[in-house]
Design a protein around this motif. Sequence first.
Motif, short mmCIF file in Angstrom:
data_model
loop_
_atom_site.label_atom_id
_atom_site.label_comp_id
_atom_site.label_asym_id
_atom_site.label_seq_id
_atom_site.Cartn_x
_atom_site.Cartn_y
_atom_site.Cartn_z
N THR A 41 0.69 -1.28 -0.10
CA THR A 41 0.05 0.08 -0.06
C THR A 41 0.85 1.24 -0.07
OG1 THR A 41 -1.94 1.31 0.97
CG2 THR A 41 -0.21 0.26 2.75
N THR A 51 -2.98 10.98 -4.67
CA THR A 51 -2.52 9.81 -4.38
C THR A 51 -3.28 8.64 -5.39
OG1 THR A 51 -2.13 10.24 -2.18
CG2 THR A 51 -2.01 7.79 -2.83
N ARG A 52 -4.45 8.84 -5.61
CA ARG A 52 -5.31 7.61 -6.38
C ARG A 52 -4.45 7.25 -7.66
NH1 ARG A 52 -11.92 7.02 -6.81
NH2 ARG A 52 -11.93 5.18 -7.65
N VAL A 55 -2.10 4.75 -7.05
CA VAL A 55 -2.69 3.26 -6.92
C VAL A 55 -3.20 2.85 -7.82
CG1 VAL A 55 -4.67 2.25 -5.50
CG2 VAL A 55 -3.43 4.24 -4.61
N ILE A 60 -2.11 -1.31 -7.59
CA ILE A 60 -2.15 -1.83 -5.85
C ILE A 60 -3.66 -2.14 -5.67
CG2 ILE A 60 -2.04 -0.54 -3.81
CD1 ILE A 60 0.32 0.91 -4.55
N VAL A 65 -5.40 2.66 2.00
CA VAL A 65 -4.29 3.59 1.57
C VAL A 65 -4.26 4.68 2.70
CG1 VAL A 65 -3.68 5.22 -0.20
CG2 VAL A 65 -4.45 2.92 -0.94
N ARG A 76 -11.09 0.65 0.28
CA ARG A 76 -11.75 0.34 -0.97
C ARG A 76 -13.01 -0.31 -0.41
NH1 ARG A 76 -9.21 -1.03 -5.83
NH2 ARG A 76 -7.24 -0.89 -4.53
N TRP A 81 -13.90 4.10 -3.14
CA TRP A 81 -13.26 4.25 -2.11
C TRP A 81 -14.14 5.05 -0.87
CZ3 TRP A 81 -8.48 1.94 -0.94
CH2 TRP A 81 -7.78 1.52 -2.26
#
Length: 273
Positions: A41, A51-52, A55, A60, A65, A76, A81
């Motif tokens: 993570t 950040t997404r 990911v 990931i 996260v 998630r 999310w």
Amino acid sequence: MTERWLVGLDVDGTIILQDETMSPGVPEAISRLREAGHVVTIATGRSWMATRRYVEELGIDAEYVVCSNGAVTMRRVGDEWERWNVETFDPTPALALLRDRLPEARYMVELASGQRLFTEQLDDWTLDGGRRVTFEELSDAPVSRIVVVSPDHDEEDFHRLVADAGLNEVSYAIGWTAWLDIAPQGVDKGTALERVRGELGMAGERVFVAGDGRNDIGMFGWARSLGGRAVGMGQAPPEVKDAATEITDVVEDGGLARALDTLPAPAQVSAAE
């Protein structure tokens, strides 16, 4: 007992270079760890909005996260999310102290909802859906973080400022582009990852974290306290390296990938419990 590791990775200066391209070998190393059954993570100072993309780019598939230096943990839920855990504080006292000493600085706060309020635009900030407000409006509601940018000040200036202002009721970190990031007292990437570890029921001695900034020191201390691994990047400041259990190469030379490749290979990892 499963042999899976919980792997928490910083983004800037660890996963990515300063131009936001991937550090050599990182996507491949993360893919190998995922195939091995490890939980990989992200634990970053960035907001979820910023950040997404990593990911998704890195594939990931972890359930949790960590963002905003531990103040926000995302979970998630199917293909979406949710903001699973959000720590907040009253920004009023800190903002008053900061404005008195940095009246020309640019300020931003992140609300519990994730919305960002800012006093002036700054190219380095992800402000989609944000709202420009007066300085006074920054204190209208509890926040999960305060970010201060003052282009005329460097990291040492910020350290002196924190000491002089007596910002002892909140946690703070200096970003790698010399900004001050203030979070709720006692909250950092490590406190968030410990909550995640508890939810997943994973062994403390099998935690692996990597980072390069002062905001990773708390995360390193958490990993060390559990008997896990805390990897400092080769370009990290001395105090960050001192907090680590080991040092890898600099980010430009694929230091993270080299460290990740020391974790057990697929055949060595038993099935999840």
